[in-house]
Write a protein that holds these residues in place. Structure first.
Motif, PDB file in Angstrom:
ATOM      1  N   UNK A   1     -10.264 -10.631  15.062  1.00 53.32           N
ATOM      2  CA  UNK A   1     -10.059 -11.703  16.032  1.00 53.32           C
ATOM      3  C   UNK A   1     -11.272 -11.844  16.948  1.00 53.32           C
ATOM      4  N   UNK A   2     -11.867 -10.724  17.345  1.00 56.77           N
ATOM      5  CA  UNK A   2     -13.064 -10.785  18.190  1.00 56.77           C
ATOM      6  C   UNK A   2     -14.221 -11.472  17.470  1.00 56.77           C
ATOM      7  N   UNK A   3     -14.355 -11.210  16.182  1.00 57.10           N
ATOM      8  CA  UNK A   3     -15.390 -11.887  15.396  1.00 57.10           C
ATOM      9  C   UNK A   3     -15.166 -13.390  15.413  1.00 57.10           C
ATOM     10  N   UNK A   4     -13.914 -13.802  15.214  1.00 59.54           N
ATOM     11  CA  UNK A   4     -13.590 -15.226  15.219  1.00 59.54           C
ATOM     12  C   UNK A   4     -13.787 -15.830  16.604  1.00 59.54           C
TER      13      UNK A   4
ATOM     14  N   UNK B   1     -15.902 -14.924  18.858  1.00 64.83           N
ATOM     15  CA  UNK B   1     -17.328 -15.108  19.080  1.00 64.83           C
ATOM     16  C   UNK B   1     -17.875 -16.321  18.343  1.00 64.83           C
ATOM     17  N   UNK B   2     -17.432 -16.493  17.114  1.00 69.07           N
ATOM     18  CA  UNK B   2     -17.929 -17.601  16.291  1.00 69.07           C
ATOM     19  C   UNK B   2     -17.405 -18.948  16.774  1.00 69.07           C
ATOM     20  N   UNK B   3     -16.171 -18.961  17.313  1.00 67.49           N
ATOM     21  CA  UNK B   3     -15.526 -20.229  17.681  1.00 67.49           C
ATOM     22  C   UNK B   3     -15.431 -20.440  19.186  1.00 67.49           C
ATOM     23  N   UNK B   4     -16.025 -19.529  19.953  1.00 67.46           N
ATOM     24  CA  UNK B   4     -16.089 -19.653  21.413  1.00 67.46           C
ATOM     25  C   UNK B   4     -14.711 -19.684  22.058  1.00 67.46           C
ATOM     26  N   UNK B   5     -13.802 -18.840  21.567  1.00 68.20           N
ATOM     27  CA  UNK B   5     -12.495 -18.714  22.194  1.00 68.20           C
ATOM     28  C   UNK B   5     -12.594 -17.770  23.398  1.00 68.20           C
TER      29      UNK B   5
ATOM     30  N   UNK C   1     -19.744  -6.073  23.718  1.00 69.95           N
ATOM     31  CA  UNK C   1     -20.642  -6.928  22.926  1.00 69.95           C
ATOM     32  C   UNK C   1     -21.203  -8.010  23.833  1.00 69.95           C
ATOM     33  N   UNK C   2     -22.515  -8.035  23.962  1.00 68.58           N
ATOM     34  CA  UNK C   2     -23.160  -8.932  24.917  1.00 68.58           C
ATOM     35  C   UNK C   2     -22.767 -10.390  24.718  1.00 68.58           C
ATOM     36  N   UNK C   3     -22.569 -10.794  23.459  1.00 75.31           N
ATOM     37  CA  UNK C   3     -22.245 -12.190  23.208  1.00 75.31           C
ATOM     38  C   UNK C   3     -20.806 -12.538  23.581  1.00 75.31           C
ATOM     39  N   UNK C   4     -19.939 -11.506  23.694  1.00 74.38           N
ATOM     40  CA  UNK C   4     -18.546 -11.754  24.055  1.00 74.38           C
ATOM     41  C   UNK C   4     -18.270 -11.569  25.548  1.00 74.38           C
ATOM     42  N   UNK C   5     -19.142 -10.857  26.240  1.00 79.22           N
ATOM     43  CA  UNK C   5     -18.907 -10.565  27.655  1.00 79.22           C
ATOM     44  C   UNK C   5     -18.671 -11.820  28.499  1.00 79.22           C
ATOM     45  N   UNK C   6     -19.432 -12.911  28.304  1.00 81.70           N
ATOM     46  CA  UNK C   6     -19.205 -14.093  29.156  1.00 81.70           C
ATOM     47  C   UNK C   6     -17.855 -14.763  28.953  1.00 81.70           C
ATOM     48  N   UNK C   7     -17.200 -14.499  27.829  1.00 79.90           N
ATOM     49  CA  UNK C   7     -15.918 -15.164  27.565  1.00 79.90           C
ATOM     50  C   UNK C   7     -14.739 -14.196  27.598  1.00 79.90           C
TER      51      UNK C   7
ATOM     52  N   UNK D   1      -8.077  -9.321  38.020  1.00 77.88           N
ATOM     53  CA  UNK D   1      -8.787  -9.878  36.866  1.00 77.88           C
ATOM     54  C   UNK D   1     -10.269  -9.718  37.129  1.00 77.88           C
ATOM     55  N   UNK D   2     -11.040  -9.452  36.075  1.00 77.87           N
ATOM     56  CA  UNK D   2     -12.454  -9.135  36.272  1.00 77.87           C
ATOM     57  C   UNK D   2     -13.278  -9.607  35.094  1.00 77.87           C
ATOM     58  N   UNK D   3     -14.474 -10.101  35.399  1.00 81.72           N
ATOM     59  CA  UNK D   3     -15.433 -10.454  34.370  1.00 81.72           C
ATOM     60  C   UNK D   3     -15.356 -11.891  33.905  1.00 81.72           C
ATOM     61  N   UNK D   4     -16.329 -12.265  33.102  1.00 83.48           N
ATOM     62  CA  UNK D   4     -16.484 -13.553  32.422  1.00 83.48           C
ATOM     63  C   UNK D   4     -17.245 -14.558  33.273  1.00 83.48           C
ATOM     64  N   UNK D   5     -17.768 -15.567  32.601  1.00 82.01           N
ATOM     65  CA  UNK D   5     -18.474 -16.647  33.295  1.00 82.01           C
ATOM     66  C   UNK D   5     -17.503 -17.558  34.043  1.00 82.01           C
TER      67      UNK D   5
END
Length: 233
Positions: A146-149, A151-155, A174-180, A199-203
């Motif tokens: 699910x994390x792979x998906x 990242x690929x689909x910006x969920x 994972x740096x690419x997942x941290x903002x979301x 709640x903590x984190x994300x853009x």
């Protein structure tokens, strides 16, 4: 009053249980009692900083950073009225009505919020997904897929640690997942009824904070200061 509004809320919202009397009274840790008295003596009886008191936000992100080797900053954390509010805020702000929320394990804690917000709870990742809900208790293999998906689909990813900081994996590693990725948690296991979560984190941290503030302004001051005592308990 309408007949609908006259009915108990739990009868109108699927997944919301009727309140019941708590027959198991948990002892309040001495450290919590001490911190509550200190807060009262110091006059901490009014509104706190809107994000929540800095010492508690710092305590939370330090615990997350130690457990999962993250680099979260207290500025990205907001104290909420329990994990229930944190989950609701995330779904309300990040999952548009009519979209799907994917869960890897049980999605029961989201049922009421999903009904109120017009969201579909599913395990089907081929649905029109906007957000995924994951916990450390979920099957690691399923979480990885699910994390792979995501990242690929910006969920958006909600990582719920309200049952405790366990395991060593976190999507935000994972740096690419941290903002979301939004982490949510609660102190209810040790302080039931005090209504302190976070709640903590994300853009989206500032957006989520602003919406929380529009609903409840800030979490009860004495409860926040008292929760600091859990670290000393």
């Amino acid at each position: 009053m309408s007949a609908t509004l006259a009915r108990p809320l739990a009868q109108r919202v699927l997944g919301l249980p009727e309140p019941t009397e708590n027959t198991v009274i948990l002892p309040v840790p001495e450290g919590v009692i001490d911190k509550a008295y200190e807060a009262l003596d110091a006059g901490h009886t009014h509104y706190t900083d809107r994000p929540g008191i800095l010492p508690l936000r710092t305590q939370i992100v330090n615990a997350l950073n130690r457990q999962y080797a993250l680099e979260l900053n207290p500025d990205a954390a907001t104290i909420t009225c329990g994990a229930t509010e944190a989950r609701f805020v995330a779904l309300k702000q990040l999952a548009p009505a009519g979209t799907s929320v994917v869960h890897a394990g049980s999605g029961a804690v989201l049922t009421a919020a999903a009904q109120l917000l017009g969201l579909d709870l599913t395990t089907d990742t081929s649905a029109p997904v906007s957000l995924v809900y994951l916990t450390p208790a979920d099957d690691p293999a399923v979480v990885a897929v699910i994390c792979e998906q995501a990242g690929a689909k910006n969920w958006w990813i909600v990582w719920d640690v309200s049952a405790g900081l366990t395991g060593s994996f976190h999507p935000a590693q994972r740096a690419e997942l941290a903002p979301q990725t939004i982490s949510v948690g609660s102190f209810s296991g040790a302080l039931p009824g005090w209504r302190v979560g976070w709640m903590a984190g994300s853009k989206a941290a500032n957006k989520l904070r602003a919406y929380k503030q529009s609903m409840t302004i800030c979490t009860t001051s004495v409860s926040q200061w008292a929760a600091l005592g859990l670290e000393e308990a």
